[in-house]
Design an enzyme around this catalytic site. Structure first.
Site, mmCIF file in Angstrom:
data_model
loop_
_atom_site.group_PDB
_atom_site.id
_atom_site.type_symbol
_atom_site.label_atom_id
_atom_site.label_comp_id
_atom_site.label_asym_id
_atom_site.label_seq_id
_atom_site.Cartn_x
_atom_site.Cartn_y
_atom_site.Cartn_z
ATOM 1 N N TYR A 43 52.032 -0.875 -66.878
ATOM 2 C CA TYR A 43 52.286 -1.056 -65.442
ATOM 3 C C TYR A 43 53.403 -2.069 -65.197
ATOM 4 O O TYR A 43 53.440 -3.132 -65.830
ATOM 5 C CB TYR A 43 51.045 -1.604 -64.733
ATOM 6 N N LYS A 47 21.957 -20.668 -67.112
ATOM 7 C CA LYS A 47 22.392 -20.013 -65.867
ATOM 8 C C LYS A 47 23.578 -19.079 -66.155
ATOM 9 O O LYS A 47 24.190 -19.158 -67.236
ATOM 10 C CB LYS A 47 22.783 -21.084 -64.840
HETATM 11 C C1 LIG Z 1 25.356 -26.285 -65.062
HETATM 12 C C2 LIG Z 1 24.607 -27.549 -64.995
HETATM 13 C C3 LIG Z 1 24.461 -28.351 -66.132
HETATM 14 C C4 LIG Z 1 25.131 -28.047 -67.458
HETATM 15 O O1 LIG Z 1 26.447 -28.510 -67.444
HETATM 16 P P1 LIG Z 1 27.361 -28.433 -68.763
HETATM 17 O O2 LIG Z 1 28.583 -29.160 -68.414
HETATM 18 O O3 LIG Z 1 27.605 -26.971 -69.003
HETATM 19 O O4 LIG Z 1 26.572 -29.037 -69.862
HETATM 20 C C5 LIG Z 1 23.666 -29.482 -66.034
HETATM 21 N N1 LIG Z 1 23.088 -29.823 -64.860
HETATM 22 C C6 LIG Z 1 23.219 -29.084 -63.751
HETATM 23 C C7 LIG Z 1 22.568 -29.509 -62.497
HETATM 24 C C8 LIG Z 1 23.997 -27.933 -63.766
HETATM 25 O O5 LIG Z 1 24.140 -27.204 -62.660
#
Ligand SMILES: *Cc1c(COP(=O)(O)O)cnc(C)c1O
Length: 376
Positions: free
Chosen positions: A264, A45
């Site tokens: 800045y 994601k």
């Molecule tokens: C993002 C996510 C993960 C992965 O989590 P990490 O801590 O990056 O391993 C696993 N399960 C769900 C439902 C997530 O949304």
């Protein structure tokens, strides 16, 4: 004298190099302790936590991942548009229109309400019921999970999985983790007795590394897939390899005299003659403005301090005497000549976590991939 263009040939103003062999190594590391039959889901994601969802997904599948996890329907579509065929699961909540797109993309969806379950049934979508074992966001309790499972089991192949998510798997105190794991274990055992093909999954990166008892049929790892430590300490201790290296270069060096300021707000005023490198990367590339006058970079392999205000497209670095020239590489995280800056170090300075540091690397930063498999 070389001309500036010959000095700077071959540099990118802002470059994220992603080592796909590191991704493959991390998949193998994370799959090492899985029980027989359990599989690895590569969580890609948010554009693969900034690394690039499609190249990371390909590398993960090459190394044995069987599933891909995303948060939105658009992210699932991107994987399908790139020709990836593996099972995809969308974790996040969706509108009706998004659910239709998810079903068209042949993605599995996560369900925690009866109306959503019925809509998914109508579309023939494959569903995973979300159990709130203690995260306290979305998901439902045991009783409602049972009801949703019954409802979905009325479809031909709608009931696919049971899932939950840990709130504290990365913390030293394991009390709440054990509580959530206990509740999930009991419910998974009960539902598997009724639905033998049910895929039960709850482990994120931290749980996958910490607790084989949390693996069940699938683990879903994001942060560790990228070689970053779930608890924001040292990823090498867990046998992980950071995949991303973020760099820019010295576009110019100027000497400021006592009393002269840089940038800045005049946040740096020289007390003695000082050499300042100007680096063409800024907060629009993902270098947080909160690093103004804080934090190190590696200029040609040597630690130097960010000095002055970070602006949108540029920042400035104080150079030690005799070190640093136009064209030198500047590394924000990653290795350079045996020195290393970890994302975790940057995150600690910013009072955040490594997840945010890599997710912030913006689309303006060029991604370059090393270790791609040769085209078939
Ligand atoms: C993002 C996510 C993960 C992965 O989590 P990490 O801590 O990056 O391993 C696993 N399960 C769900 C439902 C997530 O949304």
């Amino acid at each position: 004298m070389p001309t500036p263009s010959s000095i700077l040939a071959g540099r990118e103003r802002a470059l994220a190099e992603v080592d796909l062999e590191a991704i493959r190594h991390n998949v193998r590391r994370l799959s090492r302790d899985l029980p027989a039959g359990a599989v690895h889901c590569a969580v890609v994601k948010a554009n693969g936590y900034g690394h690039g969802a499609v190249p990371v997904a390909r590398a993960a599948l090459e190394a044995g991942s069987r599933w891909l996890g995303v948060a939105t329907a658009t992210e699932a579509e991107e994987l399908r548009d790139a020709g990836l065929d593996a099972p995809v699961i969308i974790f996040g909540p969706m509108t009706g229109a998004e659910l239709e797109r998810a079903a068209r993309a042949r993605a599995d969806v996560v369900v925690w309400s009866a109306p959503f379950a019925r809509a998914a049934l109508r579309l023939g979508a494959r569903c995973h019921v979300k159990f709130d074992s203690g995260m306290g966001r979305l998901g439902v309790d045991e009783e409602h999970v049972r009801e949703l499972a019954r409802l979905l089991a009325s479809g031909p192949s709608s009931l696919v999985g049971l899932m939950s998510h840990f709130a504290t798997a990365d913390e030293a105190d394991t009390t709440f983790f054990e509580y959530q794991l206990g509740r999930f274990t009991a419910l998974a055992r009960e539902l598997k007795a009724a639905y033998s093909d049910l895929i039960c999954h709850t482990a994120n990166s931290a749980a996958t590394i910490r607790s084989p008892a949390s693996h069940f049929d699938m683990v879903r790892t994001g942060i560790a897939l990228y070689g970053l430590a779930p608890s924001n300490d040292d990823p090498f201790k867990d046998g992980l390899r950071p995949a991303m290296r973020l760099s820019s270069y010295v576009a110019g060096v100027r000497v400021v005299q006592p009393g002269q300021s840089v940038g800045y707000g005049r946040r740096f005023v020289a007390e003695r003659p000082s050499r300042i490198a100007v680096v063409p990367i800024g907060y629009a590339d993902g270098i947080s403005r909160a690093l103004t006058n804080r934090g190190d970079v590696l200029v040609a392999g040597r630690r130097c301090r960010i000095t002055g205000t970070i602006s949108m497209d540029q920042l400035t670095v104080l150079l030690p005497e005799e070190h640093g020239r136009p064209g030198d590489e500047v590394v924000f995280f990653g290795e350079s000549s045996g020195e290393r800056i970890l994302c975790e170090e940057v995150a600690r300075l910013l009072r955040t976590i490594n997840y945010e540091v890599v997710c912030d690397v913006s689309p303006r930063v060029v991604r370059r991939y090393r270790g791609a498999a040769p085209a078939a």
